[in-house]
Structure formats: structure tokens, C-alpha cells
Design a protein around this motif. Sequence first.
Motif, PDB file in Angstrom:
ATOM      1  N   PHE A  12      11.898  13.137   5.133  1.00 35.04           N
ATOM      2  CA  PHE A  12      11.420  13.507   3.810  1.00 35.04           C
ATOM      3  C   PHE A  12      10.092  12.799   3.621  1.00 35.04           C
ATOM      4  CE2 PHE A  12      11.011  13.187  -0.762  1.00 35.04           C
ATOM      5  CZ  PHE A  12      11.346  14.471  -1.160  1.00 35.04           C
ATOM      6  N   VAL A  13       9.056  13.579   3.332  1.00 38.86           N
ATOM      7  CA  VAL A  13       7.691  13.054   3.277  1.00 38.86           C
ATOM      8  C   VAL A  13       7.105  13.256   1.891  1.00 38.86           C
ATOM      9  CG1 VAL A  13       5.371  13.289   4.264  1.00 38.86           C
ATOM     10  CG2 VAL A  13       7.364  13.582   5.721  1.00 38.86           C
ATOM     11  N   THR A  14       6.389  12.245   1.392  1.00 38.72           N
ATOM     12  CA  THR A  14       5.671  12.374   0.130  1.00 38.72           C
ATOM     13  C   THR A  14       4.174  12.313   0.398  1.00 38.72           C
ATOM     14  OG1 THR A  14       5.335  11.505  -2.090  1.00 38.72           O
ATOM     15  CG2 THR A  14       5.783   9.890  -0.365  1.00 38.72           C
ATOM     16  N   ARG A  15       3.423  13.103  -0.327  1.00 40.15           N
ATOM     17  CA  ARG A  15       1.965  13.112  -0.190  1.00 40.15           C
ATOM     18  C   ARG A  15       1.315  12.074  -1.100  1.00 40.15           C
ATOM     19  NH1 ARG A  15      -0.056  17.867   2.333  1.00 40.15           N
ATOM     20  NH2 ARG A  15       1.615  19.351   2.718  1.00 40.15           N
ATOM     21  N   TRP A  16       2.090  11.579  -2.071  1.00 36.48           N
ATOM     22  CA  TRP A  16       1.536  10.644  -3.042  1.00 36.48           C
ATOM     23  C   TRP A  16       1.798   9.212  -2.628  1.00 36.48           C
ATOM     24  CZ3 TRP A  16       4.006  15.129  -4.516  1.00 36.48           C
ATOM     25  CH2 TRP A  16       3.184  16.075  -5.129  1.00 36.48           C
ATOM     26  N   GLY A  17       1.043   8.326  -3.213  1.00 33.37           N
ATOM     27  CA  GLY A  17       1.223   6.901  -2.965  1.00 33.37           C
ATOM     28  C   GLY A  17       0.212   6.371  -1.975  1.00 33.37           C
ATOM     29  N   ARG A  18       0.010   5.100  -2.059  1.00 33.40           N
ATOM     30  CA  ARG A  18      -0.950   4.422  -1.199  1.00 33.40           C
ATOM     31  C   ARG A  18      -0.347   4.193   0.185  1.00 33.40           C
ATOM     32  NH1 ARG A  18      -4.405  -0.745  -3.051  1.00 33.40           N
ATOM     33  NH2 ARG A  18      -5.531  -0.962  -1.117  1.00 33.40           N
ATOM     34  N   LYS A  19      -1.136   4.414   1.210  1.00 37.89           N
ATOM     35  CA  LYS A  19      -0.702   4.171   2.584  1.00 37.89           C
ATOM     36  C   LYS A  19      -1.029   2.729   2.945  1.00 37.89           C
ATOM     37  CE  LYS A  19      -0.182   8.636   2.510  1.00 37.89           C
ATOM     38  NZ  LYS A  19      -0.547   9.120   1.221  1.00 37.89           N
ATOM     39  N   ARG A  20      -0.029   2.007   3.433  1.00 41.69           N
ATOM     40  CA  ARG A  20      -0.195   0.589   3.748  1.00 41.69           C
ATOM     41  C   ARG A  20       0.194   0.305   5.189  1.00 41.69           C
ATOM     42  NH1 ARG A  20       2.591  -0.755  -1.820  1.00 41.69           N
ATOM     43  NH2 ARG A  20       0.714  -0.780  -3.073  1.00 41.69           N
ATOM     44  N   VAL A  21      -0.256  -0.823   5.685  1.00 45.42           N
ATOM     45  CA  VAL A  21       0.124  -1.273   7.020  1.00 45.42           C
ATOM     46  C   VAL A  21       1.646  -1.393   7.067  1.00 45.42           C
ATOM     47  CG1 VAL A  21      -0.002  -3.186   8.659  1.00 45.42           C
ATOM     48  CG2 VAL A  21      -2.059  -2.452   7.451  1.00 45.42           C
ATOM     49  N   GLY A  22       2.244  -0.837   8.106  1.00 44.61           N
ATOM     50  CA  GLY A  22       3.698  -0.846   8.260  1.00 44.61           C
ATOM     51  C   GLY A  22       4.364   0.449   7.865  1.00 44.61           C
ATOM     52  N   ARG A  40       3.201   4.877  13.039  1.00 39.79           N
ATOM     53  CA  ARG A  40       3.210   3.762  12.105  1.00 39.79           C
ATOM     54  C   ARG A  40       1.776   3.233  11.934  1.00 39.79           C
ATOM     55  NH1 ARG A  40       7.241   0.628  10.401  1.00 39.79           N
ATOM     56  NH2 ARG A  40       8.622   1.504  11.975  1.00 39.79           N
ATOM     57  N   ILE A  41       1.380   2.970  10.696  1.00 41.24           N
ATOM     58  CA  ILE A  41       0.063   2.394  10.432  1.00 41.24           C
ATOM     59  C   ILE A  41       0.098   0.920  10.817  1.00 41.24           C
ATOM     60  CG2 ILE A  41      -1.626   1.779   8.654  1.00 41.24           C
ATOM     61  CD1 ILE A  41      -0.699   4.253   7.086  1.00 41.24           C
ATOM     62  N   VAL A  42      -0.820   0.515  11.695  1.00 43.08           N
ATOM     63  CA  VAL A  42      -0.871  -0.891  12.096  1.00 43.08           C
ATOM     64  C   VAL A  42      -2.133  -1.586  11.593  1.00 43.08           C
ATOM     65  CG1 VAL A  42       0.635  -0.666  14.091  1.00 43.08           C
ATOM     66  CG2 VAL A  42      -1.811  -0.328  14.371  1.00 43.08           C
ATOM     67  N   GLN A  43      -3.133  -0.789  11.181  1.00 47.04           N
ATOM     68  CA  GLN A  43      -4.364  -1.400  10.652  1.00 47.04           C
ATOM     69  C   GLN A  43      -5.092  -0.389   9.769  1.00 47.04           C
ATOM     70  OE1 GLN A  43      -7.166  -2.547  13.688  1.00 47.04           O
ATOM     71  NE2 GLN A  43      -8.036  -4.150  12.400  1.00 47.04           N
ATOM     72  N   ARG A  44      -5.611  -0.894   8.653  1.00 43.28           N
ATOM     73  CA  ARG A  44      -6.424  -0.063   7.762  1.00 43.28           C
ATOM     74  C   ARG A  44      -7.869  -0.494   7.925  1.00 43.28           C
ATOM     75  NH1 ARG A  44      -5.241   2.379   2.298  1.00 43.28           N
ATOM     76  NH2 ARG A  44      -7.312   2.963   1.598  1.00 43.28           N
ATOM     77  N   LEU A  45      -8.738   0.485   8.161  1.00 45.10           N
ATOM     78  CA  LEU A  45     -10.152   0.216   8.396  1.00 45.10           C
ATOM     79  C   LEU A  45     -10.978   1.079   7.446  1.00 45.10           C
ATOM     80  CD1 LEU A  45      -9.712   0.558  12.215  1.00 45.10           C
ATOM     81  CD2 LEU A  45     -10.008  -1.603  11.017  1.00 45.10           C
ATOM     82  N   ASP A  46     -11.304   0.553   6.274  1.00 42.07           N
ATOM     83  CA  ASP A  46     -12.008   1.304   5.229  1.00 42.07           C
ATOM     84  C   ASP A  46     -11.221   2.555   4.878  1.00 42.07           C
ATOM     85  OD1 ASP A  46     -14.079  -0.595   5.090  1.00 42.07           O
ATOM     86  OD2 ASP A  46     -15.111   0.362   6.757  1.00 42.07           O
ATOM     87  N   THR A  47     -11.761   3.761   5.177  1.00 37.80           N
ATOM     88  CA  THR A  47     -11.056   5.010   4.853  1.00 37.80           C
ATOM     89  C   THR A  47     -10.375   5.590   6.078  1.00 37.80           C
ATOM     90  OG1 THR A  47     -13.064   6.274   5.233  1.00 37.80           O
ATOM     91  CG2 THR A  47     -12.658   5.520   2.989  1.00 37.80           C
ATOM     92  N   GLN A  48     -10.221   4.792   7.131  1.00 36.21           N
ATOM     93  CA  GLN A  48      -9.551   5.254   8.339  1.00 36.21           C
ATOM     94  C   GLN A  48      -8.382   4.324   8.657  1.00 36.21           C
ATOM     95  OE1 GLN A  48     -12.639   5.405  11.296  1.00 36.21           O
ATOM     96  NE2 GLN A  48     -13.292   7.426  10.640  1.00 36.21           N
ATOM     97  N   PHE A  49      -7.500   4.808   9.532  1.00 32.26           N
ATOM     98  CA  PHE A  49      -6.313   4.053   9.901  1.00 32.26           C
ATOM     99  C   PHE A  49      -6.165   4.016  11.408  1.00 32.26           C
ATOM    100  CE2 PHE A  49      -5.589   5.864   5.749  1.00 32.26           C
ATOM    101  CZ  PHE A  49      -5.055   4.803   5.037  1.00 32.26           C
ATOM    102  N   TYR A  50      -5.596   2.920  11.891  1.00 31.96           N
ATOM    103  CA  TYR A  50      -5.232   2.815  13.297  1.00 31.96           C
ATOM    104  C   TYR A  50      -3.711   2.892  13.339  1.00 31.96           C
ATOM    105  CZ  TYR A  50      -4.915   1.225  18.097  1.00 31.96           C
ATOM    106  OH  TYR A  50      -4.657   1.150  19.432  1.00 31.96           O
ATOM    107  N   VAL A  51      -3.181   3.834  14.126  1.00 34.23           N
ATOM    108  CA  VAL A  51      -1.737   4.070  14.170  1.00 34.23           C
ATOM    109  C   VAL A  51      -1.204   3.887  15.586  1.00 34.23           C
ATOM    110  CG1 VAL A  51      -1.765   5.653  12.201  1.00 34.23           C
ATOM    111  CG2 VAL A  51      -2.044   6.560  14.506  1.00 34.23           C
ATOM    112  N   GLU A  52       0.067   3.523  15.656  1.00 33.54           N
ATOM    113  CA  GLU A  52       0.754   3.408  16.937  1.00 33.54           C
ATOM    114  C   GLU A  52       2.165   3.952  16.779  1.00 33.54           C
ATOM    115  OE1 GLU A  52       0.760  -0.637  18.319  1.00 33.54           O
ATOM    116  OE2 GLU A  52      -1.324  -0.520  18.983  1.00 33.54           O
ATOM    117  N   GLY A  53       2.707   4.411  17.893  1.00 28.93           N
ATOM    118  CA  GLY A  53       4.099   4.838  17.918  1.00 28.93           C
ATOM    119  C   GLY A  53       5.000   3.634  18.127  1.00 28.93           C
TER     120      GLY A  53
END
Length: 89
Positions: A12-22, A40-53
Amino acid sequence: MAPSLREGARVFVTRWGRKRVGDVVVLRHPSRQTIHTVKRIVQRLDTQFYVEGDNINASTDGRHFGRVKAEDIVGKVLFQYHPTFRWYL
């Protein structure tokens, strides 16, 4: 890290809310925009994200395709569930 999602799970996925590390998120695959993937988000870089499985040895993730733009994130996974029955036609 142990995988967060089990085989055959629906999410179940929501489009709202802030995306945070973890957070576990659904995103459009950067090189194949018609495919969605869960990472999974592992790092936030300004308006971009670094993700890992979660399965680091068998995952195509930020180590392969780099940073993900915020607009490519479809939403945040709130919970997973398993169907209790199947439809047969």
C-alpha cells in the motif's frame, strides 16, 4: 539488512508525506521508466535521493544507476499485505 518485503507481498503506497532516510519507496526505474521498483532511501541530496535495495548482493540500485530525482519517486510504502485467496476464472 534483511529484506523488508516478503515474496508475493502487495504494498500500500501513499503519494503524500515527506520522504526520509530509511523510508521504503516505489520509484520509476531510471533507465526503464515503465517499470516500477521498490528501494530504501539511504541518503537525501537536495532534491535527489540515493536508494539501495535491502538485498545488497542481488539488487540493482543507486550503485548502478546513481541518484534518483524526486519526481521519479511514485510514493512511500506504508505497509505490505498478502492476498488470502486467489481469483479463478
